[in-house]
Design an enzyme around this catalytic site. Structure first.
Site, PDB file in Angstrom:
ATOM      1  CB  CYS A 148      46.851  56.645  39.130  1.00  0.00           C
ATOM      2  SG  CYS A 148      45.886  56.961  37.603  1.00  0.00           S
ATOM      3  CG  ASP A 195      44.185  48.740  38.618  1.00  0.00           C
ATOM      4  OD1 ASP A 195      43.361  49.466  37.136  1.00  0.00           O
ATOM      5  OD2 ASP A 195      44.868  49.714  38.983  1.00  0.00           O
ATOM      6  CG  HIS A 226      42.876  53.156  39.222  1.00  0.00           C
ATOM      7  ND1 HIS A 226      44.185  51.913  39.036  1.00  0.00           N
ATOM      8  CD2 HIS A 226      43.065  54.078  38.869  1.00  0.00           C
ATOM      9  CE1 HIS A 226      44.854  53.011  38.416  1.00  0.00           C
ATOM     10  NE2 HIS A 226      44.394  54.251  38.366  1.00  0.00           N
TER      11      HIS A 226
END
Length: 257
Positions: A148, A195, A226
């Site tokens: 991330c 995502d 995600h």
């Protein structure tokens, strides 16, 4: 062996989690998600150590750990993510959120939303010092691996120091994109098919990879969201996560040769 260590960086002692076997094959700098150095990141580090690699996971929030804890961050980011995508460039949307936050919440928002670029610049500096610390441990090869927010930071780190490999889990592209030409080692990019904010950058990434003749293994998981690798999160996708881990192991074996 696992332990907490501290390393020096620009006047601060940065806390980090170290997991390592005896005589590691290489080292991996594990860069956390927006939630900070938590049990998920420590477990990933342990998994790497079990495969024969040194894993160092710095707490890149050390400088602001009094406010940047997982609970405070979740409270703020859930409010931020509740803003419709089409309104996220509207200052009024953030002003409404800021007015509803307490002092710690406002500090979190300043660090991770309003002044995110400045915060990440400092985190990159602290990650560079993590690289220097690992280099001092006698390990011959070093890889960055991030998730991330940490995926973007791991990618950015590869443009700053001569890493032997980079593993990006659903992270944003390096800035500026031309910095990709500085990357030394191969790249493993693992992305979720669902995502949009991250996937929107993939065409430009691929163009830059081709232009600068870099080594990229790219995998997009259809139907995954995600943070699909985080087995503590709502977006965890067991099939995608297991395949991604096999790719990570294969990539590290390749780099360690």
């Amino acid at each position: 062996m696992e332990k907490e260590i501290f390393y020096d960086s620009d006047g601060a002692k940065i806390r980090a989690f170290l997991a390592t076997p005896e005589n590691p094959k290489l080292a991996v700098i594990v860069i956390h998600e927006i939630w900070g150095l938590n049990d998920n990141i420590k477990d990933i580090s342990r998994r790497l150590a079990n495969e024969g690699y040194m894993a160092l996971a710095p707490q890149l929030y050390t400088r602001n750990e009094d406010v940047l804890n997982e609970g405070n961050i979740q409270n703020v980011m859930m409010k931020v993510w509740s803003i419709p995508p089409e309104k996220r460039n509207d200052p009024n949307s953030y002003q409404q959120i800021m007015s509803a936050l307490d002092e710690k919440g406002k500090k979190v928002a300043e660090l991770l939303v309003l002044n995110r670029q400045k915060t990440e610049e400092q985190m990159i500096k602290d990650a560079i010092k993590a690289y220097e610390y690992v280099s001092s441990q006698g390990v011959k090869k070093i890889v960055s691996m991030g998730f991330c927010m940490g995926g973007g930071l791991a990618f950015q780190l590869a443009t700053e120091v001569p890493l032997d490999g980079t593993i990006v889990f659903y992270g944003r592209n390096p800035q500026p994109l031309e910095a990709i030409q500085k990357i030394k080692g191969p790249i493993l990019g693992l992305y979720a098919g669902e995502d949009p904010p991250i996937d929107a950058g993939l065409p430009d990434l691929i163009s830059a990879i081709i232009k600068y003749k870099k080594d990229l293994e790219l995998k997009i998981y259809p139907g995954a969201y995600h943070a699909f690798f985080n087995d503590r999160g709502r977006s965890y996708n067991k099939e995608a996560a297991e395949d991604a881990w096999e790719r990570v192991k294969s990539f590290l074996r390749r780099v360690s040769k």
